[in-house]
Design a protein around this motif. Structure first.
Motif, PDB file in Angstrom:
ATOM      1  N   ALA A  78       0.836  -1.206   0.000  1.00 34.95           N
ATOM      2  CA  ALA A  78       0.000   0.000   0.000  1.00 34.95           C
ATOM      3  C   ALA A  78       0.871   1.256   0.000  1.00 34.95           C
ATOM      4  O   ALA A  78       0.590   2.221  -0.726  1.00 34.95           O
ATOM      5  N   ARG A  79       1.934   1.240   0.796  1.00 35.15           N
ATOM      6  CA  ARG A  79       2.861   2.384   0.813  1.00 35.15           C
ATOM      7  C   ARG A  79       3.556   2.537  -0.525  1.00 35.15           C
ATOM      8  O   ARG A  79       3.746   3.649  -1.031  1.00 35.15           O
ATOM      9  N   LEU A  80       3.919   1.412  -1.122  1.00 40.08           N
ATOM     10  CA  LEU A  80       4.597   1.454  -2.412  1.00 40.08           C
ATOM     11  C   LEU A  80       3.693   2.044  -3.490  1.00 40.08           C
ATOM     12  O   LEU A  80       4.139   2.841  -4.326  1.00 40.08           O
ATOM     13  N   ALA A  81       2.428   1.659  -3.480  1.00 43.77           N
ATOM     14  CA  ALA A  81       1.477   2.190  -4.467  1.00 43.77           C
ATOM     15  C   ALA A  81       1.358   3.699  -4.338  1.00 43.77           C
ATOM     16  O   ALA A  81       1.268   4.422  -5.342  1.00 43.77           O
ATOM     17  N   LEU A 121       3.564 -15.923  -2.576  1.00 38.47           N
ATOM     18  CA  LEU A 121       2.908 -15.669  -3.860  1.00 38.47           C
ATOM     19  C   LEU A 121       1.538 -15.043  -3.645  1.00 38.47           C
ATOM     20  O   LEU A 121       1.166 -14.096  -4.344  1.00 38.47           O
ATOM     21  N   PHE A 122       0.789 -15.591  -2.682  1.00 41.38           N
ATOM     22  CA  PHE A 122      -0.506 -14.993  -2.354  1.00 41.38           C
ATOM     23  C   PHE A 122      -0.315 -13.606  -1.751  1.00 41.38           C
ATOM     24  O   PHE A 122      -0.972 -12.636  -2.154  1.00 41.38           O
ATOM     25  N   ASN A 123       0.582 -13.497  -0.772  1.00 38.12           N
ATOM     26  CA  ASN A 123       0.746 -12.246  -0.034  1.00 38.12           C
ATOM     27  C   ASN A 123       1.123 -11.074  -0.930  1.00 38.12           C
ATOM     28  O   ASN A 123       0.711  -9.937  -0.676  1.00 38.12           O
ATOM     29  N   VAL A 124       1.897 -11.335  -1.964  1.00 44.29           N
ATOM     30  CA  VAL A 124       2.378 -10.258  -2.842  1.00 44.29           C
ATOM     31  C   VAL A 124       1.490 -10.082  -4.073  1.00 44.29           C
ATOM     32  O   VAL A 124       1.201  -8.949  -4.482  1.00 44.29           O
ATOM     33  N   THR A 125       1.031 -11.174  -4.657  1.00 44.24           N
ATOM     34  CA  THR A 125       0.284 -11.088  -5.913  1.00 44.24           C
ATOM     35  C   THR A 125      -1.164 -10.660  -5.697  1.00 44.24           C
ATOM     36  O   THR A 125      -1.707  -9.865  -6.486  1.00 44.24           O
ATOM     37  N   GLN A 126      -1.803 -11.176  -4.650  1.00 43.96           N
ATOM     38  CA  GLN A 126      -3.226 -10.898  -4.455  1.00 43.96           C
ATOM     39  C   GLN A 126      -3.536  -9.404  -4.345  1.00 43.96           C
ATOM     40  O   GLN A 126      -4.497  -8.932  -4.962  1.00 43.96           O
ATOM     41  N   PRO A 127      -2.737  -8.612  -3.615  1.00 38.69           N
ATOM     42  CA  PRO A 127      -3.061  -7.179  -3.537  1.00 38.69           C
ATOM     43  C   PRO A 127      -2.841  -6.421  -4.843  1.00 38.69           C
ATOM     44  O   PRO A 127      -3.343  -5.298  -4.992  1.00 38.69           O
ATOM     45  N   LEU A 128      -2.109  -7.017  -5.794  1.00 39.42           N
ATOM     46  CA  LEU A 128      -1.728  -6.291  -7.008  1.00 39.42           C
ATOM     47  C   LEU A 128      -2.477  -6.747  -8.259  1.00 39.42           C
ATOM     48  O   LEU A 128      -2.537  -6.016  -9.246  1.00 39.42           O
ATOM     49  N   ILE A 129      -3.041  -7.954  -8.227  1.00 42.37           N
ATOM     50  CA  ILE A 129      -3.578  -8.523  -9.460  1.00 42.37           C
ATOM     51  C   ILE A 129      -4.812  -7.779  -9.966  1.00 42.37           C
ATOM     52  O   ILE A 129      -5.008  -7.633 -11.181  1.00 42.37           O
ATOM     53  N   ASP A 130      -5.643  -7.271  -9.068  1.00 48.12           N
ATOM     54  CA  ASP A 130      -6.847  -6.579  -9.512  1.00 48.12           C
ATOM     55  C   ASP A 130      -6.502  -5.313 -10.284  1.00 48.12           C
ATOM     56  O   ASP A 130      -7.140  -5.001 -11.299  1.00 48.12           O
ATOM     57  N   GLY A 131      -5.486  -4.598  -9.827  1.00 53.05           N
ATOM     58  CA  GLY A 131      -5.066  -3.389 -10.536  1.00 53.05           C
ATOM     59  C   GLY A 131      -4.578  -3.707 -11.943  1.00 53.05           C
ATOM     60  O   GLY A 131      -4.878  -2.972 -12.897  1.00 53.05           O
ATOM     61  N   MET A 132      -3.836  -4.806 -12.094  1.00 49.18           N
ATOM     62  CA  MET A 132      -3.390  -5.212 -13.424  1.00 49.18           C
ATOM     63  C   MET A 132      -4.593  -5.485 -14.326  1.00 49.18           C
ATOM     64  O   MET A 132      -4.629  -5.060 -15.494  1.00 49.18           O
ATOM     65  N   CYS A 133      -5.574  -6.202 -13.785  1.00 47.20           N
ATOM     66  CA  CYS A 133      -6.762  -6.540 -14.580  1.00 47.20           C
ATOM     67  C   CYS A 133      -7.522  -5.280 -14.987  1.00 47.20           C
ATOM     68  O   CYS A 133      -7.982  -5.157 -16.127  1.00 47.20           O
ATOM     69  N   GLN A 134      -7.653  -4.342 -14.067  1.00 50.12           N
ATOM     70  CA  GLN A 134      -8.374  -3.109 -14.375  1.00 50.12           C
ATOM     71  C   GLN A 134      -7.658  -2.294 -15.451  1.00 50.12           C
ATOM     72  O   GLN A 134      -8.309  -1.657 -16.290  1.00 50.12           O
TER      73      GLN A 134
END
Length: 252
Positions: A78-81, A121-134
């Protein structure tokens, strides 16, 4: 064809390890802005790497957090975003070993390896994957291992975690394929690195005999495969496992 990743931002877990640092450099050389993730305890060593990358003109920064801790990862991402904007590419490269025959393996050794190698993989990918899809574009590349394909004595924890990596890849690839996001696995063989240096010399000699290419892999061999899978040239490849092992293990 050289990959062109200009305007993309990449996150590489395990980014200061032998393979991770090569991946960071390859993606940066292709034009991406790269965030290398390491443990807080590795920050001092990362400073030397940062100086090298800076001298080479590579746009790589370092963030420190424990990828096996879901809450810590969520807060850090979240901080990185907020600081760096959207992440377009995730390379899940963090990995550890805690080898022992199963009859002598402790629950802690099992959980530590599964936590870093698979839970991350879950901890890092799950928070980011929705943004990629959008946004309609994204790349996820997960680093497995030849021992996740064939197994290895004394590595039930490691082999299970690395086999699970590709199961994660195949399932997620199906979920996001229509959104312009690809998800693939790279499965390295034995790579010239501190991990192989720690293996007794006699065992290293036996391993080398079983590699048709006649050498250990270089971190750059893995980085080149990752950079290709992140490029537009690989936009029709998803759910695949790319072995980079010098012919050590071949499957149909």
């Amino acid at each position: 064809m050289n990959p062109d990743l200009r305007s993309k931002t990449a996150l590489v877990t395990g980014g200061t390890g032998a393979i991770g640092r090569a991946v960071c450099a390859a993606l940066a050389e292709a034009g991406a802005s790269v965030v290398a993730v390491c443990l807080p305890s590795d920050l001092e060593a990362a400073d030397a790497l940062l100086a090298q990358w800076r001298d080479a003109g590579l746009p790589i920064t370092v963030r420190a957090f424990d990828v096996s801790d879901a809450d810590q990862a969520a807060s850090a991402l979240a901080r990185l975003a907020a600081d760096a904007g959207p992440i377009d590419i995730v390379v899940n490269c963090a990995g550890i070993t805690r080898d022992a025959p199963l009859r002598r393996m402790t629950a802690q050794q099992w959980q530590q390896v599964l936590g870093v190698n698979l839970d991350s993989l879950f901890n890092v990918t799950q928070p980011l994957i929705d943004g990629m899809c959008q946004r309609g574009w994204g790349r996820v590349v997960n680093i497995s291992s030849v021992n996740g394909q064939k197994g290895q004595f004394g590595q039930t924890n490691y082999a299970a975690s690395k086999a699970g990596v590709h199961g994660f890849t195949m399932a997620l690839a199906q979920e996001v394929a229509r959104k312009g996001v690809t998800v693939n696995t790279v499965a390295p063989g034995y790579i010239d690195s501190p991990m192989i240096d720690a293996v007794p010399e006699a065992i290293r000699a036996d391993i080398l005999k079983g590699i048709p290419a006649g050498r250990y892999g270089h971190p750059a061999d893995i980085a080149a495969a990752v950079a290709f899978l992140c490029s537009d040239a690989a936009s029709y490849i998803t759910g695949a496992q790319l072995p980079v092992n010098g012919g050590m293990y071949m499957s149909a």
